[in-house]
Design a protein around this motif. Structure first.
Motif, mmCIF file in Angstrom:
data_model
loop_
_atom_site.group_PDB
_atom_site.id
_atom_site.type_symbol
_atom_site.label_atom_id
_atom_site.label_comp_id
_atom_site.label_asym_id
_atom_site.label_seq_id
_atom_site.Cartn_x
_atom_site.Cartn_y
_atom_site.Cartn_z
ATOM 1 N N TRP A 1 -2.827 3.955 -10.617
ATOM 2 C CA TRP A 1 -4.117 3.664 -9.923
ATOM 3 C C TRP A 1 -4.503 2.472 -10.550
ATOM 4 C CZ3 TRP A 1 -6.266 5.794 -5.955
ATOM 5 C CH2 TRP A 1 -5.856 6.987 -5.489
ATOM 6 N N ILE A 2 -4.558 2.213 -11.955
ATOM 7 C CA ILE A 2 -5.007 1.207 -12.431
ATOM 8 C C ILE A 2 -4.293 -0.139 -11.847
ATOM 9 C CG2 ILE A 2 -5.048 -0.226 -14.790
ATOM 10 C CD1 ILE A 2 -5.186 2.548 -16.036
ATOM 11 N N CYS A 3 -2.882 -0.299 -12.016
ATOM 12 C CA CYS A 3 -2.197 -1.217 -11.227
ATOM 13 C C CYS A 3 -2.787 -1.489 -9.695
ATOM 14 C CB CYS A 3 -0.723 -1.056 -11.245
ATOM 15 S SG CYS A 3 -0.173 -1.136 -12.933
ATOM 16 N N ALA A 4 -2.914 -0.426 -9.165
ATOM 17 C CA ALA A 4 -3.447 -0.638 -7.516
ATOM 18 C C ALA A 4 -4.916 -1.237 -7.633
ATOM 19 C CB ALA A 4 -3.484 0.597 -7.136
ATOM 20 N N ALA A 5 -5.647 -0.700 -8.412
ATOM 21 C CA ALA A 5 -7.091 -1.193 -8.704
ATOM 22 C C ALA A 5 -6.830 -2.860 -8.988
ATOM 23 C CB ALA A 5 -7.741 -0.651 -9.659
ATOM 24 N N MET A 6 -6.016 -3.220 -10.076
ATOM 25 C CA MET A 6 -5.911 -4.714 -10.455
ATOM 26 C C MET A 6 -5.356 -5.515 -9.301
ATOM 27 S SD MET A 6 -4.753 -4.330 -14.192
ATOM 28 C CE MET A 6 -3.347 -5.052 -14.350
ATOM 29 N N LEU A 7 -4.428 -5.026 -8.694
ATOM 30 C CA LEU A 7 -3.716 -5.831 -7.315
ATOM 31 C C LEU A 7 -4.964 -6.007 -6.269
ATOM 32 C CD1 LEU A 7 -1.531 -7.292 -6.375
ATOM 33 C CD2 LEU A 7 -0.679 -5.565 -5.379
ATOM 34 N N GLY A 8 -5.736 -4.769 -6.091
ATOM 35 C CA GLY A 8 -6.877 -5.027 -5.205
ATOM 36 C C GLY A 8 -7.824 -5.924 -5.475
ATOM 37 N N ALA A 9 -8.134 -6.025 -6.636
ATOM 38 C CA ALA A 9 -9.115 -6.951 -7.312
ATOM 39 C C ALA A 9 -8.597 -8.320 -6.750
ATOM 40 C CB ALA A 9 -9.388 -6.726 -8.738
ATOM 41 N N VAL A 10 -7.240 -8.544 -7.108
ATOM 42 C CA VAL A 10 -6.538 -9.944 -6.886
ATOM 43 C C VAL A 10 -6.681 -10.095 -5.397
ATOM 44 C CG1 VAL A 10 -4.363 -11.047 -6.972
ATOM 45 C CG2 VAL A 10 -5.140 -10.159 -8.986
ATOM 46 N N MET A 11 -6.348 -9.050 -4.570
ATOM 47 C CA MET A 11 -6.418 -9.589 -3.179
ATOM 48 C C MET A 11 -7.865 -9.844 -2.623
ATOM 49 S SD MET A 11 -3.486 -9.359 -2.096
ATOM 50 C CE MET A 11 -3.023 -10.239 -3.648
ATOM 51 N N GLY B 1 0.686 -1.267 -0.032
ATOM 52 C CA GLY B 1 -0.106 0.021 0.011
ATOM 53 C C GLY B 1 1.007 1.340 -0.053
ATOM 54 N N LEU B 2 1.871 1.283 0.765
ATOM 55 C CA LEU B 2 2.740 2.453 0.740
ATOM 56 C C LEU B 2 3.552 2.697 -0.391
ATOM 57 C CD1 LEU B 2 4.152 1.751 4.376
ATOM 58 C CD2 LEU B 2 3.151 3.815 3.850
ATOM 59 N N VAL B 3 3.962 1.524 -1.173
ATOM 60 C CA VAL B 3 4.464 1.443 -2.455
ATOM 61 C C VAL B 3 3.512 2.269 -3.479
ATOM 62 C CG1 VAL B 3 5.255 0.277 -4.591
ATOM 63 C CG2 VAL B 3 6.057 -0.561 -2.151
ATOM 64 N N PHE B 4 2.519 1.751 -3.360
ATOM 65 C CA PHE B 4 1.338 2.373 -4.430
ATOM 66 C C PHE B 4 1.246 3.976 -4.065
ATOM 67 C CE2 PHE B 4 0.352 -2.108 -5.805
ATOM 68 C CZ PHE B 4 0.478 -1.852 -7.125
ATOM 69 N N ALA B 5 0.967 4.415 -2.867
ATOM 70 C CA ALA B 5 0.990 5.610 -2.519
ATOM 71 C C ALA B 5 2.253 6.516 -2.769
ATOM 72 C CB ALA B 5 0.832 5.865 -0.800
ATOM 73 N N HIS B 6 3.296 5.941 -2.881
ATOM 74 C CA HIS B 6 4.586 6.410 -3.302
ATOM 75 C C HIS B 6 4.553 6.693 -4.782
ATOM 76 C CE1 HIS B 6 9.096 7.301 -3.925
ATOM 77 N NE2 HIS B 6 9.062 6.392 -4.747
ATOM 78 N N TRP B 7 3.941 5.564 -5.490
ATOM 79 C CA TRP B 7 3.785 5.627 -6.761
ATOM 80 C C TRP B 7 2.965 6.745 -7.556
ATOM 81 C CZ3 TRP B 7 2.481 0.953 -10.448
ATOM 82 C CH2 TRP B 7 2.506 1.128 -11.952
ATOM 83 N N ILE B 8 1.824 6.735 -6.786
ATOM 84 C CA ILE B 8 0.812 7.650 -7.136
ATOM 85 C C ILE B 8 1.115 9.183 -6.744
ATOM 86 C CG2 ILE B 8 -1.493 8.415 -6.443
ATOM 87 C CD1 ILE B 8 -2.135 5.395 -6.027
ATOM 88 N N LEU B 9 1.766 9.372 -5.770
ATOM 89 C CA LEU B 9 2.144 10.587 -5.369
ATOM 90 C C LEU B 9 3.483 11.145 -6.028
ATOM 91 C CD1 LEU B 9 1.553 10.366 -1.433
ATOM 92 C CD2 LEU B 9 0.213 11.555 -2.999
ATOM 93 N N THR B 10 4.328 10.346 -6.811
ATOM 94 C CA THR B 10 5.499 10.641 -7.375
ATOM 95 C C THR B 10 5.157 10.872 -8.742
ATOM 96 O OG1 THR B 10 6.514 8.715 -7.483
ATOM 97 C CG2 THR B 10 6.951 10.012 -5.503
ATOM 98 N N ALA B 11 4.368 10.062 -9.388
ATOM 99 C CA ALA B 11 4.068 10.054 -10.825
ATOM 100 C C ALA B 11 3.560 11.306 -11.566
ATOM 101 C CB ALA B 11 3.156 8.805 -11.080
ATOM 102 N N ALA B 12 4.014 11.604 -12.453
ATOM 103 C CA ALA B 12 3.769 12.760 -13.149
ATOM 104 C C ALA B 12 2.093 12.650 -13.953
ATOM 105 C CB ALA B 12 4.524 13.155 -14.747
ATOM 106 N N LYS B 13 1.858 11.480 -14.259
ATOM 107 C CA LYS B 13 0.742 10.850 -14.797
ATOM 108 C C LYS B 13 0.454 9.704 -13.918
ATOM 109 C CE LYS B 13 1.604 12.646 -19.368
ATOM 110 N NZ LYS B 13 1.573 12.310 -20.759
#
Length: 188
Positions: A170-180, A153-165
């Motif tokens: 968000w899509i990868c986090a949602a896909m992993l969330g669906a798997v979880m 979760g922290l990794v995805f927060a880091h990615w979302i907060l540092t990404a230009a786009k």
């Protein structure tokens, strides 16, 4: 361990290391930029973490297939490789920022604090990803390694907060969330 097993193990490690070796070589030879190096190493870290987390749901979904069991046997190697890519990602960042006084100032910002916190958890998990730690920690080993979920979760927060786009994050986090969710639903 017999020689065929050793060859297979070395082959897996070589396969997991190959993208990192390419990224390192391209960065060293100035064929890719600092930003591209951070992006690629971070993507590999996240991708391998997601793969390690998806193995159990894949095994349940494709019950009876051999390939999920092959992944299951290599889950620890995949997790350690994920940490190696995260460490590489961090080292590239540190190499660029070293000596400028940026590191401590930037470390307190949420977009980087989330990455540092995740890295610390991943470090603890990587250090204990060996048979001796499994024996020494007993049932506590599994409890400790469940910290992978908040770290991810922290990794995805880091990615979302540092990404230009951040849409890809968000899509990868949602896909992993669906798997979880699938993992949790099937477990219950």
């Amino acid at each position: 361990m017999n020689s065929a097993s050793n060859v297979k193990t070395y082959g897996i490690w070589l396969l997991l290391a190959a993208p990192g070796l390419w990224i390192l070589g391209a960065f060293t030879l100035d064929r890719i930029s600092y930003g591209q190096t951070l992006h690629l190493s971070g993507n590999w870290a996240v991708g391998l973490t997601a793969l390690a987390l998806a193995i159990t749901p894949l095994r349940r979904l494709f019950h009876g297939s051999r390939w999920p069991m092959q992944l299951q046997r290599r889950r620890r190697a995949i997790g350690v490789a994920s940490f190696a890519y995260a460490a590489f990602h961090t080292l590239v960042y540190l190499e660029r920022k070293w000596g400028h006084g940026y590191i401590l100032r930037e470390a307190m910002r949420p977009e980087l604090a989330t990455g540092w916190a995740a890295l610390l958890v991943f470090l603890l998990l990587a250090i204990t990803s060996n048979d001796a730690s499994v024996r020494r920690l007993g049932p506590g080993w599994k409890k400790l390694h469940r910290w992978i979920y908040p770290a991810t979760g922290l990794v995805f927060a880091h990615w979302i907060l540092t990404a230009a786009k951040p849409m890809t994050a968000w899509i990868c986090a949602a896909m992993l969330g669906a798997v979880m969710l699938l993992r949790w639903h099937r477990h219950r």
